[in-house]
Design a protein around this motif. Structure first.
Motif, mmCIF file in Angstrom:
data_model
loop_
_atom_site.group_PDB
_atom_site.id
_atom_site.type_symbol
_atom_site.label_atom_id
_atom_site.label_comp_id
_atom_site.label_asym_id
_atom_site.label_seq_id
_atom_site.Cartn_x
_atom_site.Cartn_y
_atom_site.Cartn_z
ATOM 1 N N LEU A 41 0.812 -1.211 0.000
ATOM 2 C CA LEU A 41 0.000 0.000 0.000
ATOM 3 C C LEU A 41 0.851 1.270 0.000
ATOM 4 O O LEU A 41 0.500 2.266 -0.650
ATOM 5 C CB LEU A 41 -0.918 -0.021 1.227
ATOM 6 N N PHE A 42 1.961 1.249 0.722
ATOM 7 C CA PHE A 42 2.783 2.456 0.854
ATOM 8 C C PHE A 42 4.047 2.424 -0.011
ATOM 9 O O PHE A 42 4.985 3.180 0.227
ATOM 10 C CB PHE A 42 3.180 2.654 2.321
ATOM 11 N N GLU A 43 4.074 1.555 -1.011
ATOM 12 C CA GLU A 43 5.199 1.516 -1.942
ATOM 13 C C GLU A 43 4.930 2.474 -3.099
ATOM 14 O O GLU A 43 3.831 2.453 -3.667
ATOM 15 C CB GLU A 43 5.411 0.107 -2.479
ATOM 16 N N PRO A 44 5.906 3.323 -3.454
ATOM 17 C CA PRO A 44 5.678 4.297 -4.529
ATOM 18 C C PRO A 44 5.341 3.618 -5.848
ATOM 19 O O PRO A 44 5.953 2.618 -6.228
ATOM 20 C CB PRO A 44 7.016 5.048 -4.614
ATOM 21 N N GLY A 45 4.341 4.160 -6.547
ATOM 22 C CA GLY A 45 3.975 3.681 -7.871
ATOM 23 C C GLY A 45 3.099 2.456 -7.893
ATOM 24 O O GLY A 45 2.807 1.936 -8.972
ATOM 25 N N GLN A 46 2.643 1.971 -6.719
ATOM 26 C CA GLN A 46 1.812 0.765 -6.660
ATOM 27 C C GLN A 46 0.342 1.140 -6.498
ATOM 28 O O GLN A 46 -0.004 1.977 -5.668
ATOM 29 C CB GLN A 46 2.253 -0.126 -5.503
ATOM 30 N N ARG A 47 -0.519 0.493 -7.314
ATOM 31 C CA ARG A 47 -1.970 0.673 -7.196
ATOM 32 C C ARG A 47 -2.630 -0.689 -7.174
ATOM 33 O O ARG A 47 -2.188 -1.623 -7.853
ATOM 34 C CB ARG A 47 -2.513 1.498 -8.367
ATOM 35 N N ALA A 48 -3.696 -0.822 -6.357
ATOM 36 C CA ALA A 48 -4.385 -2.118 -6.240
ATOM 37 C C ALA A 48 -4.999 -2.529 -7.571
ATOM 38 O O ALA A 48 -4.910 -3.688 -7.978
ATOM 39 C CB ALA A 48 -5.458 -2.047 -5.156
ATOM 40 N N ASP A 49 -5.620 -1.585 -8.278
ATOM 41 C CA ASP A 49 -6.270 -1.885 -9.560
ATOM 42 C C ASP A 49 -6.062 -0.696 -10.488
ATOM 43 O O ASP A 49 -6.855 0.254 -10.467
ATOM 44 C CB ASP A 49 -7.757 -2.155 -9.353
ATOM 45 N N PRO A 50 -4.995 -0.704 -11.306
ATOM 46 C CA PRO A 50 -4.748 0.442 -12.191
ATOM 47 C C PRO A 50 -5.871 0.685 -13.184
ATOM 48 O O PRO A 50 -6.000 1.793 -13.714
ATOM 49 C CB PRO A 50 -3.447 0.047 -12.915
ATOM 50 N N GLY A 51 -6.691 -0.318 -13.467
ATOM 51 C CA GLY A 51 -7.765 -0.145 -14.439
ATOM 52 C C GLY A 51 -9.119 0.111 -13.810
ATOM 53 O O GLY A 51 -10.148 -0.226 -14.414
ATOM 54 N N ASP A 52 -9.153 0.698 -12.607
ATOM 55 C CA ASP A 52 -10.440 0.917 -11.936
ATOM 56 C C ASP A 52 -11.149 2.186 -12.387
ATOM 57 O O ASP A 52 -12.202 2.532 -11.856
ATOM 58 C CB ASP A 52 -10.230 0.954 -10.417
ATOM 59 N N GLY A 53 -10.547 2.900 -13.352
ATOM 60 C CA GLY A 53 -11.201 4.099 -13.861
ATOM 61 C C GLY A 53 -10.849 5.359 -13.116
ATOM 62 O O GLY A 53 -11.304 6.452 -13.501
ATOM 63 N N HIS A 54 -10.060 5.265 -12.054
ATOM 64 C CA HIS A 54 -9.645 6.441 -11.294
ATOM 65 C C HIS A 54 -8.203 6.793 -11.659
ATOM 66 O O HIS A 54 -7.359 5.912 -11.824
ATOM 67 C CB HIS A 54 -9.736 6.177 -9.786
ATOM 68 N N SER A 55 -7.979 8.112 -11.792
ATOM 69 C CA SER A 55 -6.616 8.557 -12.087
ATOM 70 C C SER A 55 -5.776 8.484 -10.822
ATOM 71 O O SER A 55 -6.286 8.541 -9.708
ATOM 72 C CB SER A 55 -6.637 9.994 -12.627
ATOM 73 N N GLY A 56 -4.492 8.365 -10.994
ATOM 74 C CA GLY A 56 -3.573 8.312 -9.859
ATOM 75 C C GLY A 56 -2.297 7.603 -10.258
ATOM 76 O O GLY A 56 -2.301 6.740 -11.153
ATOM 77 N N ALA A 57 -1.224 7.971 -9.583
ATOM 78 C CA ALA A 57 0.080 7.381 -9.899
ATOM 79 C C ALA A 57 0.620 6.525 -8.767
ATOM 80 O O ALA A 57 1.740 6.036 -8.829
ATOM 81 C CB ALA A 57 1.098 8.491 -10.217
ATOM 82 N N GLY A 58 -0.155 6.338 -7.700
ATOM 83 C CA GLY A 58 0.316 5.529 -6.588
ATOM 84 C C GLY A 58 1.381 6.208 -5.756
ATOM 85 O O GLY A 58 2.223 5.535 -5.155
ATOM 86 N N LEU A 59 1.356 7.549 -5.714
ATOM 87 C CA LEU A 59 2.362 8.294 -4.959
ATOM 88 C C LEU A 59 1.816 8.982 -3.721
ATOM 89 O O LEU A 59 2.585 9.441 -2.875
ATOM 90 C CB LEU A 59 3.024 9.354 -5.865
ATOM 91 N N GLY A 60 0.513 9.087 -3.610
ATOM 92 C CA GLY A 60 -0.074 9.867 -2.523
ATOM 93 C C GLY A 60 0.188 9.275 -1.157
ATOM 94 O O GLY A 60 0.654 9.961 -0.233
ATOM 95 N N LEU A 61 -0.100 7.981 -0.971
ATOM 96 C CA LEU A 61 0.102 7.360 0.338
ATOM 97 C C LEU A 61 1.579 7.314 0.733
ATOM 98 O O LEU A 61 1.913 7.619 1.886
ATOM 99 C CB LEU A 61 -0.513 5.956 0.345
ATOM 100 N N PRO A 62 2.498 6.941 -0.173
ATOM 101 C CA PRO A 62 3.918 6.997 0.211
ATOM 102 C C PRO A 62 4.357 8.408 0.603
ATOM 103 O O PRO A 62 5.160 8.583 1.530
ATOM 104 C CB PRO A 62 4.648 6.505 -1.042
ATOM 105 N N LEU A 63 3.830 9.427 -0.106
ATOM 106 C CA LEU A 63 4.187 10.803 0.240
ATOM 107 C C LEU A 63 3.669 11.155 1.629
ATOM 108 O O LEU A 63 4.391 11.755 2.442
ATOM 109 C CB LEU A 63 3.606 11.758 -0.802
ATOM 110 N N ALA A 64 2.428 10.787 1.940
ATOM 111 C CA ALA A 64 1.869 11.094 3.257
ATOM 112 C C ALA A 64 2.693 10.451 4.362
ATOM 113 O O ALA A 64 3.002 11.086 5.384
ATOM 114 C CB ALA A 64 0.421 10.612 3.319
ATOM 115 N N ARG A 65 3.070 9.180 4.174
ATOM 116 C CA ARG A 65 3.873 8.509 5.205
ATOM 117 C C ARG A 65 5.246 9.150 5.332
ATOM 118 O O ARG A 65 5.746 9.347 6.446
ATOM 119 C CB ARG A 65 3.992 7.029 4.872
#
Length: 452
Positions: A399-423
């Motif tokens: 969850l907190f690894e940069p660039g990782q998303r549970a489902d990249p094709g879920d229709g939501h934009s995002g690069a998987g950087l928000g949670l690692p940045l917050a931590r």
């Protein structure tokens, strides 16, 4: 002159070392050649002097000084002894070789000096060596004679010249071998350097994990390889931080930028009143201020590393302001509750920590998002809860690894950087961001910060 020497100086280390070795060898060869030929000439001259003294001693046996006058006795083969021989009675010349010419004057000078002396003279066509040998009289007799002998030095000079030419030829061969062997040795010694250069050209500074220190090399090059490996590690770290900072800036600036674009599109769709225009301007100004705050916070964190500037934030007003500046869907209800709390971080940093969590919660929530702040034994806690699908159990570890998303094709934009940045930002302030896997339905994230 200096520019000419610079142009003539080899450009490669191999050429320069070979030139230094050649120059050193040349100086040494010159010194040895001069010394060797000087010793050889001195030795040849001593041999000539010994031969002259031996001849003079042999001639002295034919000189009779027992009487009142000096007499030269006749002996068999005296023609051999008389060749280049002068016999004097005192200063008076008794015998001289035929056609002696100007050499006789040199012999006269030796006879007048008395004693044993040798000089070098030049006769027509060849050099001569002359030595004098006194012949003392018999005891009680005042008669005294002097024998002067001469020797042609041409054979000795020829031998000396031959030695000089031979030594020069040997020097030339030695210098050529020295230069060739030096270039060969230096080339072999620098072969690992060329290999390291080729490796550095082929490797990628970021993607490659190759190292210079993995190959056995001489001690000096091994130390150089270790230093280069450390430098490569620092370069890779800097580049990774640069990519991380770029991604985080892009991630964090997307929301206020989207809000500015939406406000401008909405303002252009139909004529607006003055109050609506001022409201639009206010929203755009707040979004721009939020973008500046984001840039300042992330850049300060990048410059200071793990050190965060001190500050105190009143938690609830900061969270309310955050919900106002975020572009949130209209169908969501965001509830914020808790007593008056103060966190030991600047307000901008608190916003940057909570913002990715709140954005993700609003992105996946079905109808409501709850933000709850409360006091804990070790500081202040902020919970962000939503009623969405939650985090898949298999993805919780990433969850907190940069660039990782549970489902990249879920229709939501995002690069998987928000949670690692917050931590990362929370840890830089001495806090933490965690995920509660036992919460259901939806997801629950907990921000722990020191109290202000």
């Amino acid at each position: 002159m200096t520019a000419l020497l610079y142009r003539l100086t080899p450009r490669t280390l191999r050429g320069r070392l070979s030139l230094v070795a050649l120059t050193t060898a040349t100086l040494l060869m010159v010194i040895l050649t001069v010394a060797f030929n000087a010793v050889a000439q001195q030795r040849l001259q001593h041999q000539a002097d010994d031969q002259l003294h031996s001849r003079a001693a042999a001639v002295a046996t034919t000189v009779d000084t027992s009487g009142t006058a000096v007499r030269v006795l006749e002996t068999p083969h005296d023609n051999l002894l008389d060749a280049n021989v002068w016999i004097y009675a005192g200063r008076r010349l008794l015998e001289a070789p035929p056609a002696a010419g100007p050499v006789t004057r040199v012999a006269d000078g030796l006879a007048r000096r008395g004693g044993r002396h040798c000089v070098t003279a030049t006769a027509p066509g060849h050099p001569l060596r002359l030595c004098s040998q006194p012949v003392p009289g018999v005891s009680g007799n005042t008669s005294e004679a002097t024998v002067v002998t001469a020797l042609d030095l041409s054979p000795y000079r020829s031998s000396a010249d031959t030695l000089l030419l031979g030594s020069l030829a040997l020097d030339a061969v030695m210098l050529a071998c020295t230069y060739a062997l030096t270039r060969l040795a230096v080339g072999r010694a620098l072969r690992p350097v060329r290999t390291m250069t080729d490796q550095a050209t082929q490797w990628s500074a970021v993607a490659s994990e190759e190292r210079f220190g993995g190959t056995r090399r001489p001690a000096e090059l091994a130390r150089l390889g270790t230093s280069l490996d450390a430098l490569l590690d620092r370069i890779r770290t800097v580049l990774r931080h640069e990519r991380q900072l770029t991604g985080e800036l892009s991630h964090e600036l997307r929301t206020p930028l989207s809000r500015i674009i939406a406000e401008l599109d909405w303002w252009h769709t139909r004529p607006r009143t003055a109050d609506q225009t001022r409201a639009t301007h206010k929203v755009i100004a707040e979004a721009a201020e939020s973008m500046r705050s984001i840039c300042d916070t992330l850049l300060d964190d990048a410059r200071n590393g793990a050190l965060t500037a001190p500050g105190t934030a009143e938690v609830l007003p900061t969270l309310h302001h955050l919900t106002e500046v975020l572009y949130l869907p209209s169908h969501l209800t965001v509830t914020i509750g808790g007593p008056g709390l103060y966190a030991g971080v600047p307000p901008a940093l608190l916003e940057r920590i909570v913002s990715p969590l709140l954005t993700n919660a609003c992105r996946y929530a079905k109808s409501s998002v709850t933000v709850r702040a409360y006091s804990a034994a070790d500081g202040v806690r902020v919970d962000v809860l939503d009623d969405g699908p939650g985090v898949p159990p298999r993805f919780a570890g990433q969850l907190f690894e940069p660039g990782q998303r549970a489902d990249p094709g879920d229709g939501h934009s995002g690069a998987g950087l928000g949670l690692p940045l917050a931590r990362r930002l929370a840890r830089s302030a001495g806090g933490e961001v965690t995920y509660d896997p036992g919460h259901a339905p939806g997801a629950r994230f907990v921000v722990s910060l020191p109290a202000g």
